[in-house]
Design a protein around this motif. Structure first.
Motif, PDB file in Angstrom:
ATOM      1  N   PRO A  33       0.836  -1.209   0.000  1.00 56.97           N
ATOM      2  CA  PRO A  33       0.000   0.000   0.000  1.00 56.97           C
ATOM      3  C   PRO A  33       0.870   1.258   0.000  1.00 56.97           C
ATOM      4  CG  PRO A  33       0.024  -1.009   2.176  1.00 56.97           C
ATOM      5  CD  PRO A  33       0.728  -1.965   1.264  1.00 56.97           C
ATOM      6  N   TYR A  34       0.324   2.353  -0.493  1.00 55.84           N
ATOM      7  CA  TYR A  34       1.061   3.622  -0.463  1.00 55.84           C
ATOM      8  C   TYR A  34       1.340   4.027   0.981  1.00 55.84           C
ATOM      9  CZ  TYR A  34       0.920   4.918  -5.393  1.00 55.84           C
ATOM     10  OH  TYR A  34       1.134   4.972  -6.736  1.00 55.84           O
ATOM     11  N   HIS A  35       2.530   4.529   1.208  1.00 63.16           N
ATOM     12  CA  HIS A  35       2.923   4.964   2.550  1.00 63.16           C
ATOM     13  C   HIS A  35       4.103   5.929   2.416  1.00 63.16           C
ATOM     14  CE1 HIS A  35       5.768   1.813   1.572  1.00 63.16           C
ATOM     15  NE2 HIS A  35       6.557   2.243   2.555  1.00 63.16           N
ATOM     16  N   ASP A  36       4.447   6.586   3.497  1.00 60.26           N
ATOM     17  CA  ASP A  36       5.634   7.441   3.499  1.00 60.26           C
ATOM     18  C   ASP A  36       6.322   7.328   4.858  1.00 60.26           C
ATOM     19  OD1 ASP A  36       4.723   9.670   5.341  1.00 60.26           O
ATOM     20  OD2 ASP A  36       3.203   9.871   3.787  1.00 60.26           O
ATOM     21  N   HIS A  37       7.536   7.853   4.930  1.00 61.41           N
ATOM     22  CA  HIS A  37       8.336   7.794   6.154  1.00 61.41           C
ATOM     23  C   HIS A  37       8.771   9.199   6.554  1.00 61.41           C
ATOM     24  CE1 HIS A  37       8.769   3.513   5.198  1.00 61.41           C
ATOM     25  NE2 HIS A  37       9.183   3.876   3.998  1.00 61.41           N
ATOM     26  N   HIS A  38       9.104   9.352   7.818  1.00 64.98           N
ATOM     27  CA  HIS A  38       9.743  10.580   8.273  1.00 64.98           C
ATOM     28  C   HIS A  38      11.241  10.534   7.982  1.00 64.98           C
ATOM     29  CE1 HIS A  38       6.156  12.140  10.062  1.00 64.98           C
ATOM     30  NE2 HIS A  38       6.015  11.095  10.867  1.00 64.98           N
ATOM     31  N   VAL A  52       8.535   0.619  -8.478  1.00 64.85           N
ATOM     32  CA  VAL A  52       8.238   1.523  -7.373  1.00 64.85           C
ATOM     33  C   VAL A  52       7.369   2.646  -7.918  1.00 64.85           C
ATOM     34  CG1 VAL A  52       9.166   3.051  -5.605  1.00 64.85           C
ATOM     35  CG2 VAL A  52      10.424   0.975  -6.235  1.00 64.85           C
ATOM     36  N   ASP A  53       6.161   2.781  -7.390  1.00 62.86           N
ATOM     37  CA  ASP A  53       5.262   3.873  -7.758  1.00 62.86           C
ATOM     38  C   ASP A  53       5.434   4.997  -6.748  1.00 62.86           C
ATOM     39  OD1 ASP A  53       4.256   2.346  -9.844  1.00 62.86           O
ATOM     40  OD2 ASP A  53       2.605   1.547  -8.647  1.00 62.86           O
ATOM     41  N   VAL A  54       5.604   6.204  -7.248  1.00 63.92           N
ATOM     42  CA  VAL A  54       5.850   7.363  -6.386  1.00 63.92           C
ATOM     43  C   VAL A  54       4.805   8.428  -6.677  1.00 63.92           C
ATOM     44  CG1 VAL A  54       7.498   9.162  -5.733  1.00 63.92           C
ATOM     45  CG2 VAL A  54       8.325   6.890  -6.399  1.00 63.92           C
ATOM     46  N   GLN A  55       4.211   8.983  -5.628  1.00 67.47           N
ATOM     47  CA  GLN A  55       3.288  10.105  -5.769  1.00 67.47           C
ATOM     48  C   GLN A  55       4.062  11.381  -5.457  1.00 67.47           C
ATOM     49  OE1 GLN A  55      -0.033   9.114  -3.197  1.00 67.47           O
ATOM     50  NE2 GLN A  55      -1.119   8.089  -4.857  1.00 67.47           N
ATOM     51  N   THR A  56       4.201  12.241  -6.470  1.00 67.10           N
ATOM     52  CA  THR A  56       4.991  13.458  -6.283  1.00 67.10           C
ATOM     53  C   THR A  56       4.086  14.639  -5.975  1.00 67.10           C
ATOM     54  OG1 THR A  56       5.025  13.671  -8.713  1.00 67.10           O
ATOM     55  CG2 THR A  56       6.931  12.660  -7.663  1.00 67.10           C
ATOM     56  N   LEU A  74      14.533   7.760  -1.733  1.00 68.84           N
ATOM     57  CA  LEU A  74      13.279   8.499  -1.568  1.00 68.84           C
ATOM     58  C   LEU A  74      13.411   9.504  -0.436  1.00 68.84           C
ATOM     59  CD1 LEU A  74      11.263   5.252  -1.842  1.00 68.84           C
ATOM     60  CD2 LEU A  74      10.697   7.203  -3.296  1.00 68.84           C
ATOM     61  N   ASP A  75      13.021  10.741  -0.714  1.00 65.69           N
ATOM     62  CA  ASP A  75      13.080  11.770   0.317  1.00 65.69           C
ATOM     63  C   ASP A  75      12.016  11.506   1.379  1.00 65.69           C
ATOM     64  OD1 ASP A  75      13.898  14.084   1.613  1.00 65.69           O
ATOM     65  OD2 ASP A  75      12.583  15.386   0.437  1.00 65.69           O
ATOM     66  N   ALA A  76      12.243  12.016   2.561  1.00 68.61           N
ATOM     67  CA  ALA A  76      11.274  11.880   3.649  1.00 68.61           C
ATOM     68  C   ALA A  76       9.942  12.502   3.233  1.00 68.61           C
ATOM     69  CB  ALA A  76      11.801  12.573   4.903  1.00 68.61           C
ATOM     70  N   GLY A  77       8.842  11.826   3.598  1.00 68.27           N
ATOM     71  CA  GLY A  77       7.518  12.360   3.328  1.00 68.27           C
ATOM     72  C   GLY A  77       6.978  12.089   1.941  1.00 68.27           C
ATOM     73  N   VAL A  78       7.710  11.383   1.101  1.00 66.19           N
ATOM     74  CA  VAL A  78       7.263  11.082  -0.258  1.00 66.19           C
ATOM     75  C   VAL A  78       6.488   9.768  -0.254  1.00 66.19           C
ATOM     76  CG1 VAL A  78       7.991  10.538  -2.614  1.00 66.19           C
ATOM     77  CG2 VAL A  78       9.152  12.343  -1.326  1.00 66.19           C
ATOM     78  N   SER A  79       5.243   9.813  -0.696  1.00 69.92           N
ATOM     79  CA  SER A  79       4.398   8.622  -0.707  1.00 69.92           C
ATOM     80  C   SER A  79       4.822   7.686  -1.837  1.00 69.92           C
ATOM     81  CB  SER A  79       2.931   9.029  -0.897  1.00 69.92           C
ATOM     82  OG  SER A  79       2.090   7.905  -0.866  1.00 69.92           O
ATOM     83  N   HIS A  80       4.915   6.391  -1.517  1.00 68.17           N
ATOM     84  CA  HIS A  80       5.382   5.421  -2.510  1.00 68.17           C
ATOM     85  C   HIS A  80       4.880   4.030  -2.157  1.00 68.17           C
ATOM     86  CE1 HIS A  80       8.277   5.264   0.804  1.00 68.17           C
ATOM     87  NE2 HIS A  80       8.527   4.017   0.448  1.00 68.17           N
ATOM     88  N   ARG A  81       5.034   3.133  -3.113  1.00 67.71           N
ATOM     89  CA  ARG A  81       4.706   1.731  -2.862  1.00 67.71           C
ATOM     90  C   ARG A  81       5.580   0.843  -3.746  1.00 67.71           C
ATOM     91  NH1 ARG A  81      -1.056   0.414  -5.978  1.00 67.71           N
ATOM     92  NH2 ARG A  81      -0.337   0.975  -8.084  1.00 67.71           N
ATOM     93  N   LEU A  82       5.786  -0.385  -3.301  1.00 69.55           N
ATOM     94  CA  LEU A  82       6.544  -1.382  -4.048  1.00 69.55           C
ATOM     95  C   LEU A  82       5.572  -2.347  -4.702  1.00 69.55           C
ATOM     96  CD1 LEU A  82       9.256  -2.874  -4.724  1.00 69.55           C
ATOM     97  CD2 LEU A  82       8.914  -4.143  -2.589  1.00 69.55           C
ATOM     98  N   VAL A  83       5.820  -2.651  -5.986  1.00 67.85           N
ATOM     99  CA  VAL A  83       4.973  -3.604  -6.708  1.00 67.85           C
ATOM    100  C   VAL A  83       5.883  -4.665  -7.332  1.00 67.85           C
ATOM    101  CG1 VAL A  83       3.311  -3.946  -8.574  1.00 67.85           C
ATOM    102  CG2 VAL A  83       3.280  -1.815  -7.237  1.00 67.85           C
ATOM    103  N   VAL A  84       5.635  -5.924  -6.985  1.00 74.89           N
ATOM    104  CA  VAL A  84       6.375  -7.054  -7.558  1.00 74.89           C
ATOM    105  C   VAL A  84       5.356  -7.951  -8.232  1.00 74.89           C
ATOM    106  CG1 VAL A  84       7.946  -8.964  -7.123  1.00 74.89           C
ATOM    107  CG2 VAL A  84       8.076  -6.901  -5.707  1.00 74.89           C
ATOM    108  N   GLU A  85       5.475  -8.114  -9.549  1.00 69.47           N
ATOM    109  CA  GLU A  85       4.490  -8.876 -10.311  1.00 69.47           C
ATOM    110  C   GLU A  85       5.107 -10.151 -10.877  1.00 69.47           C
ATOM    111  OE1 GLU A  85       3.495  -5.882 -13.154  1.00 69.47           O
ATOM    112  OE2 GLU A  85       1.759  -5.184 -11.994  1.00 69.47           O
ATOM    113  N   GLY A  86       4.281 -11.176 -11.047  1.00 69.81           N
ATOM    114  CA  GLY A  86       4.732 -12.406 -11.679  1.00 69.81           C
ATOM    115  C   GLY A  86       5.455 -13.334 -10.732  1.00 69.81           C
TER     116      GLY A  86
END
Length: 303
Positions: A33-38, A52-56, A74-86
């Motif tokens: 799921p999308y998330h971010d870090h401090h 890696v999907d990133v919301q800018t 990834l900079d702090a506070g940037v929302s992102h998620r990891l996707v591994v398919e197959g």
């Protein structure tokens, strides 16, 4: 303070790294799921393939495919998620870090930036994320750092600080090297494009034709051409055509109504409009005003 590398206080006071998480992980067919870090996060691709999907800005989403030997920071506070398919798994090394005020045994972030101009440049140009392909120098520094953290969990000590500084310098230098390489490659594309225009200005050519000639996407060529020359592709082509028209008006007896064809402008009315906009005169006015330098080929041969 938070874990952003671009926090101004890092360049003013004395701060040392603080680590929140560091781990190896093999992922199979997984969507995070999308998330971010401090904190700032480094995701290093050891094997396999992932996305890696990133919301800018706002909800704008960008997707980055990571392959073996590549990493994303990834900079702090940037929302992102990891996707591994197959079925193919991907194995990663992740490190999350921030900064805390204090004087360590090794140099502070401020002191390191003062010694290494690449680190200063890295910290002075904020980005939501950075993707680089590593010649393994970053991986060795990252792996050594994580091994040291595992062995000195309670009291990381000087070696952790030194290894982190080495990691930071490696990333900063790699970014500068890639930037220089990209600029040199762009220069080659721009040179080839300009050569194409000079060889084909008499033809009806479009941006897609210019892009095909240098094997680039039209939109990308348009952006880098404008960045490097200060002009759009069409503006440069128009300038080239009008310069050729001025030369033909001044140095030949070619009828004015034919010069539009010589310089690749299909409409004579449009040619007249462009020429006046470019020179301030109509073609007739220009030919009447300039001193003529028409070659006399017969005299040239006799001489």
């Amino acid at each position: 303070m938070n874990g952003s590398l671009f926090e101004p206080r890092l360049r003013d006071g004395d701060y040392i790294p603080r680590f929140f998480a560091y781990y190896y992980k093999q992922w199979h067919d997984y969507t995070m799921p999308y998330h971010d870090h401090h904190s700032t996060e480094i995701m290093y691709m050891i094997s396999g393939l992932c996305r890696v999907d990133v919301q800018t800005g706002g909800k704008m989403e960008e997707s980055i495919t990571l392959r073996k030997g590549e990493f994303i920071m990834l900079d702090a506070g940037v929302s992102h998620r990891l996707v591994v398919e197959g079925d193919q798994p991907c194995r990663m090394l992740n490190v999350e870090f921030g900064f805390t005020e204090g004087v360590g045994i090794g140099p502070s972030i401020r002191q390191m930036a003062a010694e290494e101009q690449e680190v200063t440049a890295l910290m002075s140009r904020p980005f939501p994320y950075l993707v680089l392909s590593d010649p393994e120098e970053v991986y060795y520094a990252l792996k050594s750092l994580v091994l040291e953290l595992d062995q000195r969990k309670e009291h990381p000590g000087a070696m952790v600080e030194l290894l982190f500084m080495q990691l930071l310098v490696r990333i900063a230098r790699l970014r500068e090297e890639v930037g220089r390489s990209d600029t040199q490659q762009m220069d080659v594309y721009i040179k080839r494009c300009i050569e194409f225009l000079h060889l084909n200005y008499d033809r009806d050519i479009l941006v897609k034709d210019m892009a095909a000639a240098v094997n680039l996407h039209p939109g990308y060529l348009h952006r880098i051409f404008k960045k490097h020359t200060g002009q759009t592709l069409t503006a440069y082509l128009t300038m080239l055509r009008m310069d050729k028209a001025r030369m033909l008006l001044q140095q030949t007896d070619i009828p004015i109504h034919e010069i539009a064809d010589y310089v690749g402008v299909g409409s004579r009315q449009y040619f007249h409009m462009l020429f006046k906009k470019h020179t301030g005169k109509t073609p007739v006015e220009y030919r009447s005003a300039v001193e003529r330098h028409v070659w006399n080929y017969a005299e040239d041969e006799e001489g």
